[in-house]
Scaffold this motif. Sequence first.
Motif, PDB file in Angstrom:
ATOM      1  N   UNK A 217       0.819  -1.221   0.000  1.00 57.33           N
ATOM      2  CA  UNK A 217       0.000   0.000   0.000  1.00 57.33           C
ATOM      3  C   UNK A 217       0.853   1.272   0.000  1.00 57.33           C
ATOM      4  N   UNK A 218       1.903   1.274   0.779  1.00 56.80           N
ATOM      5  CA  UNK A 218       2.736   2.477   0.881  1.00 56.80           C
ATOM      6  C   UNK A 218       3.506   2.769  -0.405  1.00 56.80           C
ATOM      7  N   UNK A 219       3.521   1.810  -1.352  1.00 59.60           N
ATOM      8  CA  UNK A 219       4.259   1.996  -2.602  1.00 59.60           C
ATOM      9  C   UNK A 219       3.367   2.356  -3.791  1.00 59.60           C
ATOM     10  N   UNK A 220       2.082   2.383  -3.592  1.00 63.80           N
ATOM     11  CA  UNK A 220       1.163   2.630  -4.718  1.00 63.80           C
ATOM     12  C   UNK A 220       1.377   4.022  -5.318  1.00 63.80           C
ATOM     13  N   UNK A 221       1.498   5.034  -4.488  1.00 63.63           N
ATOM     14  CA  UNK A 221       1.704   6.398  -5.011  1.00 63.63           C
ATOM     15  C   UNK A 221       3.013   6.485  -5.798  1.00 63.63           C
ATOM     16  N   UNK A 222       4.045   5.785  -5.342  1.00 62.97           N
ATOM     17  CA  UNK A 222       5.326   5.779  -6.061  1.00 62.97           C
ATOM     18  C   UNK A 222       5.144   5.122  -7.428  1.00 62.97           C
TER      19      UNK A 222
ATOM     20  N   UNK B 211       5.118   9.101 -15.285  1.00 59.94           N
ATOM     21  CA  UNK B 211       6.341   9.653 -15.867  1.00 59.94           C
ATOM     22  C   UNK B 211       6.799   8.906 -17.123  1.00 59.94           C
ATOM     23  N   UNK B 212       6.412   7.634 -17.266  1.00 58.14           N
ATOM     24  CA  UNK B 212       6.951   6.822 -18.361  1.00 58.14           C
ATOM     25  C   UNK B 212       5.914   6.336 -19.365  1.00 58.14           C
ATOM     26  N   UNK B 213       4.651   6.540 -19.115  1.00 60.40           N
ATOM     27  CA  UNK B 213       3.607   5.957 -19.970  1.00 60.40           C
ATOM     28  C   UNK B 213       3.692   6.411 -21.428  1.00 60.40           C
ATOM     29  N   UNK B 214       4.023   7.666 -21.674  1.00 62.35           N
ATOM     30  CA  UNK B 214       4.107   8.114 -23.065  1.00 62.35           C
ATOM     31  C   UNK B 214       5.339   7.530 -23.764  1.00 62.35           C
ATOM     32  N   UNK B 215       6.394   7.278 -23.013  1.00 64.41           N
ATOM     33  CA  UNK B 215       7.579   6.637 -23.592  1.00 64.41           C
ATOM     34  C   UNK B 215       7.276   5.175 -23.952  1.00 64.41           C
TER      35      UNK B 215
END
Length: 98
Positions: free
Chosen positions: A12-17, A24-28
């Motif tokens: 859970x604590x890593x979802x925002x990361x 940041x990478x979806x368009x790449x």
Amino acid sequence: MLVRIVKMGFHKQNIAIFMKNFDDTKTKIRGFKGCSFLELYRDRNNSNIFFTYSYWETEADLEHYRQSDLFKNIWNKTKPLFNMKPEAWSLDKIESLK
């Protein structure tokens, strides 16, 4: 056309990361040679579970992406965030109704 589905579970604590990294990478990823479609889904019953859903022109295109520096950088940031082993499926699209 090859359809690639990847299931990932996160602490859970890593979802925002993860969400920030994906943003940041979806368009790449989508702009990578051979990728014609990319979506991200979240499980309605378990908010720790996400799926990526992508279309690739050929298996070679997907494999080229998986061997790329882009993928390696993304995976190195994503892998430590998991709370379960990711699962992946490569599928042939048979039919689509609109």
